[in-house]
Design a protein around this motif. Sequence first.
Motif, PDB file in Angstrom:
ATOM      1  N   ASN A  77      -7.304   5.039 -10.690  1.00  0.00           N
ATOM      2  CA  ASN A  77      -6.043   4.286 -10.013  1.00  0.00           C
ATOM      3  C   ASN A  77      -6.289   3.078  -9.324  1.00  0.00           C
ATOM      4  OD1 ASN A  77      -3.457   3.325  -8.479  1.00  0.00           O
ATOM      5  ND2 ASN A  77      -2.532   5.316  -8.823  1.00  0.00           N
ATOM      6  N   VAL A  78      -6.441   1.869 -10.005  1.00  0.00           N
ATOM      7  CA  VAL A  78      -6.754   0.515  -9.480  1.00  0.00           C
ATOM      8  C   VAL A  78      -6.102   0.173  -8.366  1.00  0.00           C
ATOM      9  CG1 VAL A  78      -7.105  -1.829 -10.066  1.00  0.00           C
ATOM     10  CG2 VAL A  78      -7.508  -0.050 -11.742  1.00  0.00           C
ATOM     11  N   ALA A  79      -4.579   0.333  -8.292  1.00  0.00           N
ATOM     12  CA  ALA A  79      -3.640  -0.221  -7.212  1.00  0.00           C
ATOM     13  C   ALA A  79      -4.194   0.521  -5.758  1.00  0.00           C
ATOM     14  CB  ALA A  79      -2.330   0.189  -7.488  1.00  0.00           C
ATOM     15  N   VAL A  80      -4.486   1.890  -6.051  1.00  0.00           N
ATOM     16  CA  VAL A  80      -4.842   2.425  -4.514  1.00  0.00           C
ATOM     17  C   VAL A  80      -6.131   1.940  -4.341  1.00  0.00           C
ATOM     18  CG1 VAL A  80      -5.429   4.702  -3.524  1.00  0.00           C
ATOM     19  CG2 VAL A  80      -3.531   4.400  -5.298  1.00  0.00           C
ATOM     20  N   PHE A  81      -7.076   1.769  -5.197  1.00  0.00           N
ATOM     21  CA  PHE A  81      -8.349   1.152  -4.896  1.00  0.00           C
ATOM     22  C   PHE A  81      -8.294  -0.521  -4.154  1.00  0.00           C
ATOM     23  CE2 PHE A  81     -11.967  -1.590  -5.997  1.00  0.00           C
ATOM     24  CZ  PHE A  81     -12.909  -0.918  -5.201  1.00  0.00           C
ATOM     25  N   GLU A  82      -7.383  -1.018  -4.711  1.00  0.00           N
ATOM     26  CA  GLU A  82      -7.166  -2.267  -4.244  1.00  0.00           C
ATOM     27  C   GLU A  82      -6.546  -2.147  -2.653  1.00  0.00           C
ATOM     28  OE1 GLU A  82      -4.646  -4.588  -6.644  1.00  0.00           O
ATOM     29  OE2 GLU A  82      -5.881  -4.475  -8.417  1.00  0.00           O
ATOM     30  N   ALA A  83      -5.538  -1.451  -2.330  1.00  0.00           N
ATOM     31  CA  ALA A  83      -5.169  -0.911  -1.085  1.00  0.00           C
ATOM     32  C   ALA A  83      -6.258  -0.594   0.016  1.00  0.00           C
ATOM     33  CB  ALA A  83      -3.729   0.104  -1.384  1.00  0.00           C
ATOM     34  N   VAL A  84      -6.932   0.434  -0.641  1.00  0.00           N
ATOM     35  CA  VAL A  84      -8.199   0.805   0.461  1.00  0.00           C
ATOM     36  C   VAL A  84      -9.031  -0.342   0.492  1.00  0.00           C
ATOM     37  CG1 VAL A  84     -10.103   2.342   0.349  1.00  0.00           C
ATOM     38  CG2 VAL A  84      -7.893   3.229  -0.342  1.00  0.00           C
ATOM     39  N   PHE A  85      -9.176  -1.126  -0.274  1.00  0.00           N
ATOM     40  CA  PHE A  85     -10.061  -2.259  -0.071  1.00  0.00           C
ATOM     41  C   PHE A  85      -9.424  -3.242   0.880  1.00  0.00           C
ATOM     42  CE2 PHE A  85     -11.378  -6.736  -0.814  1.00  0.00           C
ATOM     43  CZ  PHE A  85     -12.548  -6.746  -0.643  1.00  0.00           C
ATOM     44  N   ARG A  86      -8.244  -3.596   0.827  1.00  0.00           N
ATOM     45  CA  ARG A  86      -7.430  -4.236   1.662  1.00  0.00           C
ATOM     46  C   ARG A  86      -7.379  -3.830   3.349  1.00  0.00           C
ATOM     47  NH1 ARG A  86      -7.918  -9.393  -0.260  1.00  0.00           N
ATOM     48  NH2 ARG A  86      -6.891  -9.512  -2.430  1.00  0.00           N
ATOM     49  N   GLU A  87      -7.286  -2.587   3.097  1.00  0.00           N
ATOM     50  CA  GLU A  87      -6.933  -1.685   4.486  1.00  0.00           C
ATOM     51  C   GLU A  87      -8.453  -1.866   5.290  1.00  0.00           C
ATOM     52  OE1 GLU A  87      -5.111   0.677   7.358  1.00  0.00           O
ATOM     53  OE2 GLU A  87      -4.499  -0.634   5.594  1.00  0.00           O
ATOM     54  N   PHE A  88      -9.529  -1.499   4.572  1.00  0.00           N
ATOM     55  CA  PHE A  88     -10.939  -1.280   5.451  1.00  0.00           C
ATOM     56  C   PHE A  88     -11.906  -2.233   5.215  1.00  0.00           C
ATOM     57  CE2 PHE A  88      -9.102   3.195   4.405  1.00  0.00           C
ATOM     58  CZ  PHE A  88      -8.984   3.779   5.751  1.00  0.00           C
ATOM     59  N   GLU A 143      -7.795  11.396   1.854  1.00  0.00           N
ATOM     60  CA  GLU A 143      -8.276  12.549   0.770  1.00  0.00           C
ATOM     61  C   GLU A 143      -7.463  12.388  -0.520  1.00  0.00           C
ATOM     62  OE1 GLU A 143      -9.568  17.153   0.067  1.00  0.00           O
ATOM     63  OE2 GLU A 143      -8.109  16.710   1.764  1.00  0.00           O
ATOM     64  N   THR A 144      -6.267  11.809  -0.571  1.00  0.00           N
ATOM     65  CA  THR A 144      -5.331  11.908  -1.823  1.00  0.00           C
ATOM     66  C   THR A 144      -5.786  10.537  -2.135  1.00  0.00           C
ATOM     67  OG1 THR A 144      -3.586  13.090  -0.696  1.00  0.00           O
ATOM     68  CG2 THR A 144      -2.973  11.656  -2.537  1.00  0.00           C
ATOM     69  N   CYS A 145      -5.820   9.599  -1.508  1.00  0.00           N
ATOM     70  CA  CYS A 145      -6.319   8.239  -1.863  1.00  0.00           C
ATOM     71  C   CYS A 145      -7.613   8.169  -2.582  1.00  0.00           C
ATOM     72  CB  CYS A 145      -6.572   7.333  -0.516  1.00  0.00           C
ATOM     73  SG  CYS A 145      -5.299   6.650   0.099  1.00  0.00           S
ATOM     74  N   TYR A 146      -8.494   9.263  -2.216  1.00  0.00           N
ATOM     75  CA  TYR A 146      -9.660   9.226  -3.090  1.00  0.00           C
ATOM     76  C   TYR A 146      -9.231  10.051  -4.215  1.00  0.00           C
ATOM     77  CZ  TYR A 146     -14.312  10.242  -4.992  1.00  0.00           C
ATOM     78  OH  TYR A 146     -15.367  10.196  -5.810  1.00  0.00           O
ATOM     79  N   GLU A 147      -8.446  11.108  -4.380  1.00  0.00           N
ATOM     80  CA  GLU A 147      -8.176  11.399  -5.505  1.00  0.00           C
ATOM     81  C   GLU A 147      -7.589  10.728  -6.663  1.00  0.00           C
ATOM     82  OE1 GLU A 147      -5.564  14.573  -4.396  1.00  0.00           O
ATOM     83  OE2 GLU A 147      -7.145  15.782  -3.488  1.00  0.00           O
ATOM     84  N   LYS A 148      -6.819   9.751  -6.054  1.00  0.00           N
ATOM     85  CA  LYS A 148      -6.438   8.767  -6.936  1.00  0.00           C
ATOM     86  C   LYS A 148      -7.286   7.781  -7.479  1.00  0.00           C
ATOM     87  CE  LYS A 148      -1.321   9.089  -5.642  1.00  0.00           C
ATOM     88  NZ  LYS A 148      -1.149   9.765  -6.716  1.00  0.00           N
ATOM     89  N   ILE A 149      -8.208   7.337  -6.480  1.00  0.00           N
ATOM     90  CA  ILE A 149      -9.224   6.442  -6.981  1.00  0.00           C
ATOM     91  C   ILE A 149     -10.056   6.989  -8.195  1.00  0.00           C
ATOM     92  CG2 ILE A 149     -11.326   5.244  -6.094  1.00  0.00           C
ATOM     93  CD1 ILE A 149      -9.824   4.695  -3.651  1.00  0.00           C
ATOM     94  N   ARG A 150     -10.393   8.230  -7.860  1.00  0.00           N
ATOM     95  CA  ARG A 150     -11.344   9.241  -8.723  1.00  0.00           C
ATOM     96  C   ARG A 150     -10.637   9.072 -10.310  1.00  0.00           C
ATOM     97  NH1 ARG A 150     -12.820  14.353 -10.019  1.00  0.00           N
ATOM     98  NH2 ARG A 150     -14.979  14.642 -10.162  1.00  0.00           N
ATOM     99  N   SER A 151      -9.542   9.038 -10.221  1.00  0.00           N
ATOM    100  CA  SER A 151      -8.553   9.224 -11.474  1.00  0.00           C
ATOM    101  C   SER A 151      -8.637   7.732 -12.252  1.00  0.00           C
ATOM    102  CB  SER A 151      -7.265  10.112 -11.214  1.00  0.00           C
ATOM    103  OG  SER A 151      -6.369   9.067 -10.546  1.00  0.00           O
ATOM    104  N   SER A 211       0.858  -1.186   0.013  1.00  0.00           N
ATOM    105  CA  SER A 211       0.167  -0.153   0.055  1.00  0.00           C
ATOM    106  C   SER A 211       0.914   1.410  -0.025  1.00  0.00           C
ATOM    107  CB  SER A 211      -0.869  -0.024   1.114  1.00  0.00           C
ATOM    108  OG  SER A 211       0.004   0.076   2.457  1.00  0.00           O
ATOM    109  N   GLU A 212       0.262   2.358  -0.629  1.00  0.00           N
ATOM    110  CA  GLU A 212       1.069   3.604  -0.384  1.00  0.00           C
ATOM    111  C   GLU A 212       0.822   4.345   0.766  1.00  0.00           C
ATOM    112  OE1 GLU A 212       0.495   5.731  -4.437  1.00  0.00           O
ATOM    113  OE2 GLU A 212      -0.142   3.784  -5.308  1.00  0.00           O
ATOM    114  N   LYS A 213       1.640   5.194   1.121  1.00  0.00           N
ATOM    115  CA  LYS A 213       1.251   5.985   2.233  1.00  0.00           C
ATOM    116  C   LYS A 213       0.709   7.383   1.813  1.00  0.00           C
ATOM    117  CE  LYS A 213       2.813   3.325   5.794  1.00  0.00           C
ATOM    118  NZ  LYS A 213       1.972   2.574   6.717  1.00  0.00           N
ATOM    119  N   MET A 214      -0.242   7.583   2.187  1.00  0.00           N
ATOM    120  CA  MET A 214      -1.017   8.976   1.669  1.00  0.00           C
ATOM    121  C   MET A 214      -2.429   9.318   2.499  1.00  0.00           C
ATOM    122  SD  MET A 214      -2.400   7.877  -2.165  1.00  0.00           S
ATOM    123  CE  MET A 214      -1.033   6.938  -2.543  1.00  0.00           C
TER     124      MET A 214
END
Length: 202
Positions: A31-42, A21-29, A15-18
Amino acid sequence: MENYRILSNLPRRKSEKMSEETCYEKIRSGNVAVFEAVFREFYPSMCVVARKYLTDKEVAESIAQEAFVRLWERREFYESIPDLRTFLYVSVRNLCFNYLRDRKKTVDYTQVELPDGGVTFSELLIQEETYRLISKAIVALPRQSGNIMRLILEGKQNKEISEILGISVTTVKTLKYNALKMLKTMLKGYFPLLLFILYSKK
């Protein structure tokens, strides 16, 4: 259900350290990798939240996953989500209410207390955030110690754990003691909450 199978089988990535809000900005654009990291996290916490409302474990897990599916599918709808965790918790709660409503269950949608009695939604957020941090710390333990701590959190006693893992009760006690020492260092101020949770399982 296809979306649920896809989410459940996502490969684990570093996972990326961010900020959220930044996570959502990347998801909104997109970014599948960040979405996967958020899924695993929460996702584990989302499941626990859903189980506070629903008795069916499989339905609760499906609803928790649906919250992520909707986050991805509607990612361009929201301009900004500063607190992604709270957004997901609220999404899961609302989906649970919709599920109960559709099945003609009686729910007072104006209340701020959970159906299982007296715990406010804000208190639930705190509880599940604590579980999330504890779960992350347990992942960092040696494999067998982590297995033991997960079983303890499920309410299993030393003898049950020894039978499940195929090790002696003495080994269970030793690994549990070592794991608690490591968790005390990793969790710091959250360690007393871990002890409270473990005590409440007895």
